[in-house]
Scaffold this motif. Structure first.
Motif, PDB file in Angstrom:
ATOM      1  N   GLY A  60      13.828   5.844  30.863  1.00 34.73           N
ATOM      2  CA  GLY A  60      14.348   4.416  31.593  1.00 34.73           C
ATOM      3  C   GLY A  60      12.375   4.188  30.075  1.00 34.73           C
ATOM      4  O   GLY A  60      11.965   2.809  30.856  1.00 34.73           O
ATOM      5  N   LEU A  61      12.400   4.710  29.317  1.00 32.56           N
ATOM      6  CA  LEU A  61      11.813   4.349  27.921  1.00 32.56           C
ATOM      7  C   LEU A  61      12.269   4.057  27.421  1.00 32.56           C
ATOM      8  O   LEU A  61      13.779   3.691  27.346  1.00 32.56           O
ATOM      9  CB  LEU A  61      11.146   5.555  28.392  1.00 32.56           C
ATOM     10  CG  LEU A  61      10.244   6.210  28.868  1.00 32.56           C
ATOM     11  CD1 LEU A  61       9.636   6.870  28.499  1.00 32.56           C
ATOM     12  CD2 LEU A  61       8.943   4.863  28.527  1.00 32.56           C
ATOM     13  N   ALA A  62      11.872   3.062  25.900  1.00 34.92           N
ATOM     14  CA  ALA A  62      12.619   2.262  25.177  1.00 34.92           C
ATOM     15  C   ALA A  62      12.576   3.306  24.032  1.00 34.92           C
ATOM     16  O   ALA A  62      12.112   4.888  23.676  1.00 34.92           O
ATOM     17  CB  ALA A  62      11.443   1.388  24.360  1.00 34.92           C
ATOM     18  N   ARG A  63      13.707   3.717  23.000  1.00 29.57           N
ATOM     19  CA  ARG A  63      14.137   4.475  22.186  1.00 29.57           C
ATOM     20  C   ARG A  63      12.626   4.815  21.329  1.00 29.57           C
ATOM     21  O   ARG A  63      12.194   5.976  20.937  1.00 29.57           O
ATOM     22  CB  ARG A  63      15.344   4.598  21.360  1.00 29.57           C
ATOM     23  CG  ARG A  63      15.861   5.479  20.853  1.00 29.57           C
ATOM     24  CD  ARG A  63      16.738   5.321  20.716  1.00 29.57           C
ATOM     25  NE  ARG A  63      17.605   6.633  18.514  1.00 29.57           N
ATOM     26  CZ  ARG A  63      18.115   6.248  17.795  1.00 29.57           C
ATOM     27  NH1 ARG A  63      19.282   5.255  17.847  1.00 29.57           N
ATOM     28  NH2 ARG A  63      18.424   6.718  16.983  1.00 29.57           N
ATOM     29  N   ALA A  68       8.642   7.884  18.909  1.00 26.70           N
ATOM     30  CA  ALA A  68       7.238   7.775  18.685  1.00 26.70           C
ATOM     31  C   ALA A  68       6.163   9.291  19.176  1.00 26.70           C
ATOM     32  O   ALA A  68       5.249   9.779  18.305  1.00 26.70           O
ATOM     33  CB  ALA A  68       6.217   6.879  18.730  1.00 26.70           C
ATOM     34  N   ALA A  69       6.664   9.349  20.210  1.00 33.81           N
ATOM     35  CA  ALA A  69       5.634  10.295  20.940  1.00 33.81           C
ATOM     36  C   ALA A  69       6.272  11.943  20.170  1.00 33.81           C
ATOM     37  O   ALA A  69       5.332  13.102  20.282  1.00 33.81           O
ATOM     38  CB  ALA A  69       6.339  10.867  22.242  1.00 33.81           C
ATOM     39  N   TYR A  70       7.615  12.033  19.790  1.00 33.83           N
ATOM     40  CA  TYR A  70       8.237  13.408  18.886  1.00 33.83           C
ATOM     41  C   TYR A  70       7.130  13.425  17.674  1.00 33.83           C
ATOM     42  O   TYR A  70       7.106  14.911  17.452  1.00 33.83           O
ATOM     43  CB  TYR A  70       9.614  13.392  19.169  1.00 33.83           C
ATOM     44  CG  TYR A  70      10.280  14.033  20.129  1.00 33.83           C
ATOM     45  CD1 TYR A  70      10.170  13.853  21.656  1.00 33.83           C
ATOM     46  CD2 TYR A  70      11.506  13.983  19.820  1.00 33.83           C
ATOM     47  CE1 TYR A  70      10.908  13.923  22.474  1.00 33.83           C
ATOM     48  CE2 TYR A  70      12.515  14.177  20.645  1.00 33.83           C
ATOM     49  CZ  TYR A  70      12.644  14.342  22.303  1.00 33.83           C
ATOM     50  OH  TYR A  70      12.662  14.388  23.255  1.00 33.83           O
ATOM     51  N   ALA A  71       7.224  12.003  17.141  1.00 31.83           N
ATOM     52  CA  ALA A  71       6.455  12.452  16.061  1.00 31.83           C
ATOM     53  C   ALA A  71       5.193  13.096  16.242  1.00 31.83           C
ATOM     54  O   ALA A  71       4.580  13.588  15.271  1.00 31.83           O
ATOM     55  CB  ALA A  71       6.943  11.082  15.475  1.00 31.83           C
TER      56      ALA A  71
END
Length: 480
Positions: A60-63, A68-71
């Motif tokens: 339920g998060l924005a893509r 940004a978390a992965y980066a």
């Protein structure tokens, strides 16, 4: 307080469970959760993470939040990303935290090198191919209702097969309607006494399995010891036991001392039951295995209304199957089924169907004949080895069964058992089987199982056994 989501990641065929804290921003919460999953090993090195779109939809998060978390984690060295290969856990991350281990974790003692304990058949000789063939045939032929709610009395196919086999091989007078399938002898005792079908006090032989006495004690049953000798239990003592209306015997092969119950004493037990309106419980634990004597029929054949016949496959096939049976007087069938109840843990239907085919096809008879030859050869090897290397030790109870008793001079048993433990030999002394209230003189000896060792391990086990016998046994031999 934390929100918990599970990521099905259906496109990848993997699940990822993350807990995102409500404190702070959603990106920070996702970054911390992924970092923690890598740190504690739930995401191992090389694990493929879900694509941004999938994880974002699941949480339920924005893509862009997921991207940004992965980066951020790639920049920190936790993850690696390659064009066309997705995002994976980096091969070089912080070491996984070791799970806490209690300071005093109990450890099992190392298994003995030489296994000579009684009570187990040769596990390597289980007839796997024949059992599998019977399982296939039985499952193919089974009606659909066999896989519905079970019958506490047991599958009719097995009860019919048992009735035929027991009549032919053991002289039992049985019909399928009088047979109740259970998971073994101890289970039968729990049903009969724990279920209040029968009540104590119960006469038992002065030497027997302490585990069975413990089952009876747990059911509140007081046991009274019968003297035993070379002819088995002294059943002539039964009429003098006040209040006793049930007796548990091992007529085919007294456990553990060996030898069948003398015909005169078999008849005396049945006559006592008739006169006292009592019952005899017949434990036929290894009746198929006899070597130097004629087959001994079941006592139950003398009076099916006064004898409860109890058997299992624990010695003939394997204790792992958990299959046994009771052949009951007609008046006890209903009470035993009531004790089992509608949700009692019955023996598995597939094993029951397989055993029925195993009996009907003749595979069981062939297996028993093969094992009888193998165990007889092992028995002969034990006797010959003792005659050559420890002639002062007398083996008894060797005409049948899967174990022998090595009689020792009085007062030497504890010494020899301790010597066996030091040499990593697993065996039992007779003292462990003695009823605590028995008044008969104590017997000194070793109970040596010759069925359990592997073929390659049997010779070394016998050599180790003989090394502990001469000095220890002769040291306390009485004069004369």
């Amino acid at each position: 307080m934390a929100d918990s989501w599970a990521n099905p990641a259906q496109r990848l065929g993997s699940d990822l469970h993350l807990e995102l804290s409500r404190a702070g921003g959603r990106r920070s919460a996702l970054t911390s959760a992924l970092r923690e999953a890598v740190r504690d090993g739930r995401l191992p090195a090389g694990a493929l993470l879900p694509p941004y779109r999938s994880l974002a939809a699941d949480l339920g998060l924005a893509r862009n939040t997921v991207a940004a978390a992965y980066a951020e984690l790639v920049a920190e060295g936790w993850l690696v990303a390659r064009q066309g290969a997705g995002t994976r856990v980096a091969p070089r991350t912080e070491p996984v935290r070791a799970a806490r281990v209690p300071r005093q974790t109990p450890t099992r003692p190392a298994p003995a090198v030489h296994q000579l304990r009684q009570g187990q058949p040769d596990a390597a000789s289980f007839p796997r191919a024949a059992w599998l063939a019977s399982a296939r045939r039985a499952l193919n032929a089974a009606p659909n209702e066999a896989f519905g709610p079970g019958d506490p009395q047991g599958r009719p196919e097995l009860r019919r097969a048992l009735a035929g086999y027991l009549a032919r091989a053991r002289g039992v007078r049985a019909t399928p309607e009088r047979i109740v399938v259970c998971s073994g002898f101890a289970h039968a005792l729990r049903l009969l006494f724990g279920g209040r079908v029968l009540r104590g006090p119960l006469a038992v032989e002065s030497y027997g399995l302490p585990f069975h006495r413990a089952v009876l004690a747990a059911a509140g049953v007081r046991t009274v010891a019968l003297t035993i000798d070379a002819d088995g239990a002294r059943t002539d003592e039964l009429p003098r036991l006040a209040g006793v209306r049930t007796a548990l015997l091992t007529p085919a092969h007294q456990f553990p001392t060996g030898g069948p119950l003398h015909p005169r004493r078999r008849l005396a037990a049945v006559r006592w039951a008739e006169a006292r309106d009592a019952l005899v419980l017949e434990d036929d634990y290894d009746g198929e295995f006899r070597y130097d004597r004629e087959p001994v029929g079941a006592v139950q054949g003398l009076d099916p209304e006064r004898v409860v016949y109890l058997g299992s496959v624990s010695k003939s096939l394997s204790p792992a199957l958990r299959l046994g049976w009771m052949v009951l007087p007609e008046r006890l069938v209903g009470p035993v089924l009531a004790a089992k109840g509608e949700r009692e843990a019955w023996a598995g239907v597939t094993d029951q169907l397989t055993l029925a085919d195993f009996l009907d096809s003749g595979r069981y008879d062939r297996h028993v004949r093969r094992m009888r030859q193998r165990y007889r050869a092992r028995r002969d090897r034990l006797v010959a080895t003792l005659a050559a290397h420890a002639p002062h030790v007398t083996p008894t109870g060797v005409a049948a069964g899967l174990h022998a008793v090595l009689r020792l001079p009085p007062g030497t048993e504890r010494q020899v058992v301790a010597a066996a433990a030091r040499q990593s030999i697993a065996l039992d002394g007779l003292a462990g089987f003695r009823h605590p209230a028995s008044t008969m003189p104590a017997l000194d000896g070793l109970v040596v199982g010759y069925a359990t060792p592997s073929e390659y391990g049997y010779g070394p086990a016998l050599e180790a056994l003989c090394r502990i016998l001469p000095a220890a046994a002769l040291a306390r031999t009485p004069p004369g």
